[in-house]
Design an enzyme around this catalytic site. Sequence first.
Site, short mmCIF file in Angstrom:
data_model
loop_
_atom_site.label_atom_id
_atom_site.label_comp_id
_atom_site.label_asym_id
_atom_site.label_seq_id
_atom_site.Cartn_x
_atom_site.Cartn_y
_atom_site.Cartn_z
CD GLU A 502 -3.33 -0.91 1.84
OE1 GLU A 502 -3.37 0.01 2.66
OE2 GLU A 502 -4.25 -1.72 1.66
C1 FAD Z 1 2.81 -9.31 0.45
C2 FAD Z 1 2.37 -8.32 -0.56
C3 FAD Z 1 1.01 -8.11 -0.80
C4 FAD Z 1 0.60 -7.25 -1.80
N1 FAD Z 1 -0.74 -7.16 -2.13
C5 FAD Z 1 -1.09 -6.48 -3.26
C6 FAD Z 1 -2.43 -6.55 -3.77
O1 FAD Z 1 -3.31 -7.18 -3.18
N2 FAD Z 1 -2.71 -5.89 -4.92
C7 FAD Z 1 -1.78 -5.16 -5.59
O2 FAD Z 1 -2.09 -4.62 -6.62
N3 FAD Z 1 -0.50 -5.07 -5.13
C8 FAD Z 1 -0.14 -5.71 -3.99
N4 FAD Z 1 1.16 -5.64 -3.54
C9 FAD Z 1 2.12 -4.81 -4.25
C10 FAD Z 1 2.70 -3.66 -3.43
O3 FAD Z 1 1.78 -2.64 -3.32
C11 FAD Z 1 4.00 -3.28 -4.14
O4 FAD Z 1 4.94 -4.25 -3.75
C12 FAD Z 1 4.50 -1.92 -3.79
O5 FAD Z 1 3.67 -0.97 -4.36
C13 FAD Z 1 5.93 -1.67 -4.27
O6 FAD Z 1 6.17 -2.13 -5.56
P1 FAD Z 1 7.47 -3.06 -5.85
O7 FAD Z 1 7.46 -4.14 -4.85
O8 FAD Z 1 7.44 -3.43 -7.27
O9 FAD Z 1 8.71 -2.14 -5.52
P2 FAD Z 1 9.40 -1.06 -6.47
O10 FAD Z 1 8.38 -0.17 -7.07
O11 FAD Z 1 10.36 -1.73 -7.36
O12 FAD Z 1 10.18 -0.19 -5.40
C14 FAD Z 1 11.41 -0.61 -4.81
C15 FAD Z 1 11.88 0.46 -3.85
O13 FAD Z 1 12.07 1.69 -4.54
C16 FAD Z 1 11.37 2.72 -3.87
N5 FAD Z 1 10.90 3.70 -4.86
C17 FAD Z 1 10.34 3.48 -6.07
N6 FAD Z 1 10.08 4.64 -6.67
C18 FAD Z 1 10.48 5.63 -5.85
C19 FAD Z 1 10.48 7.05 -5.89
N7 FAD Z 1 10.00 7.73 -6.91
N8 FAD Z 1 10.97 7.73 -4.83
C20 FAD Z 1 11.45 7.07 -3.77
N9 FAD Z 1 11.49 5.74 -3.67
C21 FAD Z 1 11.00 5.02 -4.69
C22 FAD Z 1 10.22 2.04 -3.15
O14 FAD Z 1 9.80 2.80 -2.04
C23 FAD Z 1 10.87 0.72 -2.75
O15 FAD Z 1 11.54 0.92 -1.54
C24 FAD Z 1 1.56 -6.50 -2.53
C25 FAD Z 1 2.92 -6.68 -2.25
C26 FAD Z 1 3.33 -7.58 -1.30
C27 FAD Z 1 4.80 -7.77 -1.08
#
Ligand code: FAD
Length: 826
Positions: A502
Amino acid sequence: MLSTIWAILIFGGILTLAYQSASLSVWTSATVFLLLLYTLVGHSSWFGLFSLWLVAALVLLPFNLPQIRKRWLSRFLLNLYRQHQPKMSRTEKEALEAGTVGWEGDLFSGNPAWDKLLSIPKPTFTEEEQAFFDGPVAELCRMLDDWDIVHERADLPPSVWKFLKDKGFFGLNMPKQYGGKEFSAVLQSAIVVKLASISATAATTVAVPNSLGPAELLVHYGTTEQKDYYLPRLARGEEMPCFALTGPQAGSDAGAMPDVGIVCKGMWEGKEIIGIRVSWDKRYITLAPVATVLALAFKLHDPNHLIGTVENIGITCALIPTKTHGVVIGRRHSPLGIAFLNGPTQGKDVFIPLDWIIGGSAMAGRGWQMLMECLSAGRGISLPSISTGVSKSATAASGAYAQIRHQFNRPIGHFEAVEEALTRMAGFTYIMDATRLLTLSQIDQGEKPSVASAISKYHVTELGRKVIIDAMDIHGGKGICMGPRNYLALNYESSPVSITVEGANILTRGMIIFGQGVIRCHPYVLAEMLAAKNENGDEALTQFDDVFWKHLAFIITNKARAILLALTNGKLATAPAAASSVKPYFQQLSRFSAAFALLSDVSLFTLGAKLKNKEKLSARLGDILSLLYMNSGVLKQFADKNYPVAELPLVEWSCHYLLHQIQEQIDGLLRNFPSRLLAFTLRAMIFPWGRRLRAPSDNLGHSLARIILEPCPARSTLIAGAYLDADPNNPVGLMEATLVQVVAAIPLEKKLQKLSKEAHIADKTLKEQVHAALANQSITSEEAEQLLSVDAARQRVIAVDDFASDELMHRSVHNTEVTVKKTAVY
Ligand SMILES: Cc1cc2nc3c(=O)[nH]c(=O)nc-3n(C[C@H](O)[C@H](O)[C@H](O)COP(=O)(O)OP(=O)(O)OC[C@H]3O[C@@H](n4cnc5c(N)ncnc54)[C@H](O)[C@@H]3O)c2cc1C
C-alpha cells in the site's frame, strides 16, 4: 537612544501586526500613524521625511488599489508562476487531488486550533460493535494457532475460513443494505489490531478485502446491478475477491502498467457485443490464488472509437469472475513468515463485456482516481492496525519476559541497557496507537484524509519495525528459536511486508507525505495552481490575485509567529484550558507548526518545481509534518481520556521524543538547504537560542520501562486491544498470567534469597532452598507451594522448542510443497 526607541517601535509594531494577522487597513493605518508621529516628533531633514512618505506610498498604494495591483503586479507574478509550475502526469495529478484534508491542514496553517483537534469525537464502539468485538472476534482469536497456520498448513484452517465467512468478517465496512456490518473505521481497526496480536495471517486476510476491496470500490462507484449482485455475495463470503494493480513492470509506479484492454467487438453468450479484450500480468496479489472475482486495473484503448471519441481512455478497473476463460490464478508467492494467500495472475486476450467495468462505461478511464480515493482512507486503516497489534503484543510479551527471565540473579528488565529497549517499546507503542486513532477518528467523521493516512501508514509501520527488533533483542535466543512457543519471530520476519505494501515506505516518505501535503493541506497552493491552469485569462488573473496576496500575508504572519514563539519558547501560544499538565507541549507544537509553515513556503518559493526531485528535503519536511501530527495524536489521546495521571510518563516521553525529533529534522533540513544565506536566516529565526530541546531523559525512560515490567493501569492501557487471554494457543496470554504470578511472589522470593544466603545454600537449586526453608519452618507449606509453582511457570515461559532432525527436514519440504500448490479448501 532615540533611534533605538524608533527601531523598537517599528520592528515591534511589524512583528505584532504580522503575528496577529492584521488586515490591510490596520497595516495602512498603523504605517500612516507612525509616519505622522515621526514627522511631528522625529528629527529628520525634509528630504528624509519626503523619502519615507514616498516609499510608504509606493508600497501601500498598490495594495489599497486592487485594480492597479491586479493589472500590474499580479499579472506579472502569474506569468512567472506559470513558467515555474511543475509538469504533472494525469496519474500524479489524480493522486495528489485524491481525498480530503483534516487536522493535518491545521498543522500546515502555522496556527493549529487545539480546540478543533480536541473536538474530534473520541474513538468509541456502539453497542452492536462492542458485542461483535467481544463475541465473534474473541472467538476467532481462540481458534487461531499461528504456528499451525504458518508452519503446518501454510494457510488458515478450513474451520477459520468458514467462521470468517459465516460471521461477516469480509463485509465489516460494507453498508447494511447489502448485508454488510457497516462498522466504523475504529472498530475495523480494533479487529485487525486484535487479530494481528495473535496471527498476522488472519489479520491480513481480514484487512485486505475490507480495504481496497473491491467492495469499497463497488460501494462508491459500482452500478446498481453490480452492487446488488456482488456486495451481498462478498459480504457473505460467497465470492472471494482480490484487487490486481501491481505487475512485474509497474510496482510503485503502478500508473505505468503495461496491461491493456482494447475496446472491440466479440462474441458473448452467442451474440456479438462491444466488449474489451484484456491482457495482463500481475503479481503480489493478495487472495488471488483463491479469488472468485478479480478486480483488475488496466489501461483502456478504443482505437476504433467504438465507445467515444477518445482513443487512450486511461486506467480502468473491471470485475472479472476468475472462472472466465483465459484467467490464470492459483500459484502462490511465499511472503516472509506469513501464510496469507498471495500470488500472481495473468490473462491473454480475455474478452469481457463493457458492463464489467466498475461503474460501467461511464467510469472507463477513471480507475486511477477511484483507487486513489479509496486508498486515501484504507491506507490509514489496514497496515497501521497490523503494526499496532504486533507492537502491543510484543510490548506486553517483552515487559513480562524481562520481569520473568532472570540473569545475574535479577530480572533482565532491571538492567539499564535492557531498560532502554523496553522504554523505546513502550513509548513507540503509545505513539503508534495515538497516531492510528487520530486518523481513524477523522475517517469516521467522513474524511478521506489522504495525507494523514500516508503519515499513519509510514510512521506506524516504521515504529512497529523498531518495536519488534527491540523485542527480539530483549528475548535473546528465545526470540530466535522457532516453534509454537515463539511469539515473535514470525512478526519479526514479516515486518517488511507492512513496510512495502500500500505504498512502499521510502516512496511514501520521500514523495507522498510532503509532496501531497503541500498541495492538499496548504491553504493556498492548490488554489494558486488551479488559477495558473485556468485558461480563461481574466478569471485566472482574478483567482490568482485573490489567493496570491493572501498567501504572502500568510508567510509574513508565520514568519512573525515563528520568530516570536521561538524567542519566548512557545510561551505566547495558547493551549486548551484543561490541559495544564501538558501545556508546554501544546505550546511547543504551535511554535514548530509556525516554523514548519514558514519552512514549507520558503522551500516552495526557492525551489519551486525542483522540490519534486529533492526527495531528501521533501522527506525531512514530511517528517516534520508527520511528527507534528503524531504529537497532536498523543495529546488528543491523553485529553480524550481526561488526562489520567497514570499515563503522564508515557505522554511526557512521547512528547519529548517527538519534539526533539522535530528539532533535529529542522536542523537536518537547514544544514542541507541549497541556499546557505536563507538557511542561516531561517536558523536565526527558528532557533534564536540554539537547539535547546533534549531527547527524553534516562529517568523518564526508567518510568516507562517500569510501566511495562509490572501489571498497572498504564500498562493495561498501553497493551489494550491485544489478544491476551491465557489460552493454550496464545503464549503471550499465558505469559501475562505468569507475570501476575511472578510479581505477586517477588516479596516471597526475596525472603527465600535472604534465608538461603544466611544458611549458605544460595548456590543450591530452588527446590533444595525451598525444602530447606520449609524444614526449619522459615516459610509455610503454602509459601513453599507458591514458590515452586512460580518457578515452574517461569521455566515454562523461558522454554524454547526443539525438534528431531528429520522432523525439521520434513517440515521444510512439506512447506515448500504447500506453498507452491494451489490450496484446495475453497
Ligand atoms: C505481500 C504483498 C502483498 C501485496 N498485495 C497487493 C495486492 O493485493 N494488490 C496489488 O495490486 N499489489 C499488492 N502488492 C504490491 C505492493 O503494493 C507493491 O509491492 C508496492 O507498491 C511496491 O512495488 P514493488 O514491490 O514493485 O517495488 P518497487 O516499485 O520496485 O520499489 C522498490 C523500492 O524503490 C522505492 N521507490 C520506487 N520509486 C520511488 C520514488 N519515486 N521515490 C522514492 N522511492 C522510490 C520504493 O519505495 C521501494 O523501496 C503487494 C505486495 C506484497 C509484497
